[in-house]
Design a protein around this motif. Structure first.
Motif, PDB file in Angstrom:
ATOM      1  N   PHE A 122       0.806  -1.170  -0.006  1.00  0.00           N
ATOM      2  CA  PHE A 122       0.056  -0.023  -0.055  1.00  0.00           C
ATOM      3  C   PHE A 122       0.848   1.242  -0.147  1.00  0.00           C
ATOM      4  O   PHE A 122       1.858   1.130   0.607  1.00  0.00           O
ATOM      5  CB  PHE A 122      -0.963   0.107   1.312  1.00  0.00           C
ATOM      6  N   VAL A 139      -2.514   0.356  -4.433  1.00  0.00           N
ATOM      7  CA  VAL A 139      -2.081  -0.999  -4.003  1.00  0.00           C
ATOM      8  C   VAL A 139      -1.288  -1.556  -5.168  1.00  0.00           C
ATOM      9  O   VAL A 139      -2.105  -1.548  -6.524  1.00  0.00           O
ATOM     10  CB  VAL A 139      -3.257  -1.893  -3.614  1.00  0.00           C
ATOM     11  N   MET A 192      -7.282   2.930  -4.703  1.00  0.00           N
ATOM     12  CA  MET A 192      -8.279   2.726  -3.780  1.00  0.00           C
ATOM     13  C   MET A 192      -8.678   4.248  -3.093  1.00  0.00           C
ATOM     14  O   MET A 192      -7.899   5.456  -3.103  1.00  0.00           O
ATOM     15  CB  MET A 192      -7.766   2.252  -2.411  1.00  0.00           C
ATOM     16  N   HIS A 193     -10.177   4.342  -3.068  1.00  0.00           N
ATOM     17  CA  HIS A 193     -10.438   5.918  -2.366  1.00  0.00           C
ATOM     18  C   HIS A 193     -11.287   5.268  -1.254  1.00  0.00           C
ATOM     19  O   HIS A 193     -12.435   4.984  -1.162  1.00  0.00           O
ATOM     20  CB  HIS A 193     -11.399   6.354  -3.587  1.00  0.00           C
ATOM     21  N   ASN A 194     -10.982   5.698  -0.112  1.00  0.00           N
ATOM     22  CA  ASN A 194     -11.624   5.522   0.958  1.00  0.00           C
ATOM     23  C   ASN A 194     -11.964   3.932   1.383  1.00  0.00           C
ATOM     24  O   ASN A 194     -12.881   3.536   1.641  1.00  0.00           O
ATOM     25  CB  ASN A 194     -12.816   6.390   1.311  1.00  0.00           C
ATOM     26  N   ASN A 195     -10.834   3.359   0.954  1.00  0.00           N
ATOM     27  CA  ASN A 195     -10.864   1.677   0.981  1.00  0.00           C
ATOM     28  C   ASN A 195     -12.068   1.140  -0.027  1.00  0.00           C
ATOM     29  O   ASN A 195     -12.289  -0.131  -0.029  1.00  0.00           O
ATOM     30  CB  ASN A 195     -11.599   1.395   2.356  1.00  0.00           C
ATOM     31  N   GLU A 196     -12.258   1.908  -1.030  1.00  0.00           N
ATOM     32  CA  GLU A 196     -13.184   1.480  -2.034  1.00  0.00           C
ATOM     33  C   GLU A 196     -12.348   1.311  -3.399  1.00  0.00           C
ATOM     34  O   GLU A 196     -11.582   2.254  -3.742  1.00  0.00           O
ATOM     35  CB  GLU A 196     -14.542   2.295  -2.256  1.00  0.00           C
ATOM     36  N   ASN A 197     -12.447   0.168  -4.080  1.00  0.00           N
ATOM     37  CA  ASN A 197     -11.512  -0.095  -5.312  1.00  0.00           C
ATOM     38  C   ASN A 197     -12.105   0.586  -6.425  1.00  0.00           C
ATOM     39  O   ASN A 197     -13.295   0.334  -6.764  1.00  0.00           O
ATOM     40  CB  ASN A 197     -11.331  -1.528  -5.671  1.00  0.00           C
ATOM     41  N   ASN A 245      -9.649  -9.230  -1.487  1.00  0.00           N
ATOM     42  CA  ASN A 245      -9.020  -8.184  -0.494  1.00  0.00           C
ATOM     43  C   ASN A 245      -9.243  -6.920  -0.603  1.00  0.00           C
ATOM     44  O   ASN A 245      -9.174  -6.061   0.366  1.00  0.00           O
ATOM     45  CB  ASN A 245      -7.520  -8.654  -0.446  1.00  0.00           C
ATOM     46  N   TYR A 246      -9.643  -6.434  -2.024  1.00  0.00           N
ATOM     47  CA  TYR A 246      -9.764  -5.080  -2.113  1.00  0.00           C
ATOM     48  C   TYR A 246     -11.154  -4.663  -2.932  1.00  0.00           C
ATOM     49  O   TYR A 246     -11.274  -3.415  -3.155  1.00  0.00           O
ATOM     50  CB  TYR A 246      -8.649  -4.597  -3.248  1.00  0.00           C
ATOM     51  N   GLU A 262      -5.208   5.754  -2.067  1.00  0.00           N
ATOM     52  CA  GLU A 262      -3.879   4.953  -1.830  1.00  0.00           C
ATOM     53  C   GLU A 262      -3.846   3.942  -3.115  1.00  0.00           C
ATOM     54  O   GLU A 262      -4.780   3.884  -4.000  1.00  0.00           O
ATOM     55  CB  GLU A 262      -4.197   3.899  -0.748  1.00  0.00           C
TER      56      GLU A 262
END
Length: 539
Positions: A356, A368, A394-399, A420-421, A366
């Motif tokens: 990450f 990955v 990733m945007h706010n934990n969304e792929n 995982n994502y 983020e």
């Protein structure tokens, strides 16, 4: 004397002298050559043995952990599932990166030479991809579109006047955005005959009949299979900057993507010829684009993030690196940072698979790095000294975005990425440069593999890239599009969910709009902004 007249050997003749030199010096030539070839063979055999040993060891450890977790039924059971990624971690041995996948087959340079020799012997080297000699036919079959420059630059907070936009369009001499150059090609030209043959062998569709002519025409397969809808529905509104994804395919794997206000560029190459970095190569050793690049780097506005999947010349060039420089953040595979530093670029983040890394200019995002099955090299001496990778944004934990780069197909990897994502909103998947399969199947996916990956990722939308730019393989230059349509139908994928990229066309995807989950979605492309861009709707 008679012996000499009959062509017999002359003791002090030129031929005898040459033979003498060969006998004298051949050991000094053949011995190092045999040692080099033998040493390389032993090195590759040793590396392949260690690679397979590593794969078996990782599989065994994974099975042992899963068994222990099932028996103990303790809190570490969840951790055992996450550790499934251990099977596909980076493997480096003896100074080189190796593919830790059972599907991979080590090839070596001699297999590439055999491929080229086979083409030479079978006379399949003149025009294996079926490119038409008439350039107007090529222009009709792979049209260029003008990107919606005003919309692209709007995301950075700037505005483009109508005069400036007209100058950009005139600079590239392109057709209007969203407008196809031609709808059909008559069968009386050389390309159409090969196109019709491809259609008859890969699809059950019957060619359409032109009522105004005795000729049979074959429909152009642009924007497949997302048909441009022209109905009574109102013209779609362009969402606000923060509520949209906007992409423009610029050829090969170079895609300009805006995720809200964050602008991402993948695998930047804007040059006409490959390899662009080595101008000393003679022209006959270079490969030219079959269609020009639809925009210049300068016309695209500010770039925030650049994702580089690997260092092959059709995915990375010095000119683009120097032009962008430290104005953007670069995310690259492990081992490439020194190359960038040598060019004076230092905002570079090296990544191994499953790493990450935050986007410093916008901490809501983020990057990955995810595994890919491929290889790397810029010269014959640096093969696999750097890694290759795919990326998830990733945007706010969304792929939000999956950029595959170049990869072969692995049956266990892509469900693991989804697990995982999550499923990506948009997947950029290569669909070209895949023939002959005996040589390229482990390096490049074909359209069928791409459809399988899109389904395994459960991608909301997918775009086929890495085709129609340079001829680097043996399939017909339009085969990726034909085969994509056929496999979308074969795997019963929703029409319009996976399309082939249209070069230069700007496409808007509503992002922020929350929708209820449905078992079946309908996809459609509709013109917006007076035809300057398309909106890819899901209803």
């Amino acid at each position: 004397m008679p012996l000499i007249l009959l062509g017999g050997p002359k003791r002090d003749g030129f031929g005898v002298q040459v033979l003498g030199l060969v006998r004298t010096y051949s050991p000094f030539v053949t011995t190092p050559l045999l040692v080099a070839v033998g040493g390389m063979g032993l090195y590759l055999a040793y590396g392949e043995t260690m690679r397979r040993k590593t794969i078996r060891g990782r599989r065994r450890r994974h099975q042992e952990k899963a068994k222990e977790a099932a028996e103990e039924q303790d809190e570490e059971a969840g951790e055992a599932e996450v550790d499934e990624r251990e099977r596909f971690k980076v493997y480096k041995h003896a100074g080189r990166y190796w593919n830790p996948f059972p599907e991979w087959r080590e090839q070596g340079i001699w297999e590439w030479f055999y491929w080229k020799l086979h083409k030479l012997v079978t006379w399949n080297f003149i025009n294996p991809a079926g490119l038409p000699w008439d350039k107007t036919v090529l222009e009709r079959t792979i049209p260029l579109y003008t990107p919606d420059f005003a919309l692209l630059i709007e995301a950075s907070g700037d505005k483009v006047t109508e005069v400036e936009e007209a100058e950009m369009i005139a600079l590239h001499d392109l057709v209007a955005p969203g407008q196809e150059i031609v709808e059909a090609v008559a069968l009386d030209d050389p390309l159409s005959a090969s196109w019709a043959t491809m259609e008859s062998t890969s699809s059950t569709d019957e060619p359409e009949s032109n009522p105004n002519s005795d000729e049979t025409v074959v429909p152009m397969l642009t924007t497949i299979p997302a048909v441009l809808v022209q109905d009574s529905a109102p013209v779609p509104e362009i969402p606000a900057v923060e509520d949209r994804i906007v992409y423009t395919w610029l050829g090969q794997s170079c895609v300009h993507v805006q995720l809200g206000s964050l602008t991402v560029l993948t695998d930047p190459v804007f040059s006409f010829s490959l390899p662009s970095d080595n101008s000393e190569l003679p022209t006959f050793m270079k490969v030219d684009r079959i269609r020009p690049v639809p925009a210049t780097l300068e016309s695209l506005g500010k770039i925030d993030v650049v994702l580089v999947s690997h260092n092959h010349y059709d995915h990375l060039e010095e000119a683009s690196v120097l032009a962008i420089g430290d104005s953007a953040e670069w995310f690259v595979p492990m081992g490439m940072k020194d190359w960038f530093n040598d060019l004076g670029v230092f905002r570079v983040t090296e990544m191994e698979w499953w790493d990450f890394a935050p986007v410093r200019s916008n901490t809501a995002f983020e990057v990955v790095a995810v595994p890919a099955m491929h290889w790397s090299a810029r010269t014959p001496l640096d093969t696999n000294t750097t890694l290759w990778t795919g990326f998830c944004m990733m945007h706010n934990n969304e792929n939000i975005l999956y950029h595959a780069g170049d990869t072969g197909y692995m049956k266990d990897l892509f469900p693991l990425i989804k697990k995982n994502y999550g499923s990506p909103k948009l997947a950029l998947l290569p669909i070209g440069a895949y023939e002959p399969r005996w040589h390229l199947c482990t390096q490049h996916i074909d359209p069928e593999d791409a459809v399988k990956i899109a389904l395994e990722l459960d991608a909301e939308r997918a775009v086929g890239v890495h085709w129609g730019t340079w001829i680097l393989s043996d399939e017909h230059y339009l085969a990726p599009v034909v085969e994509l349509r056929r496999n979308v139908e074969k795997y019963k994928m929703q029409a319009g969910r996976f399309i082939a990229g249209e070069m230069g066309e700007t496409v808007v995807i509503p992002w922020g709009k929350q929708m209820a989950e449905k078992e079946h979605w309908e996809y459609a492309m509709r013109e917006a902004r007076d035809g300057k861009c398309l909106v890819w709707e899901r209803e």
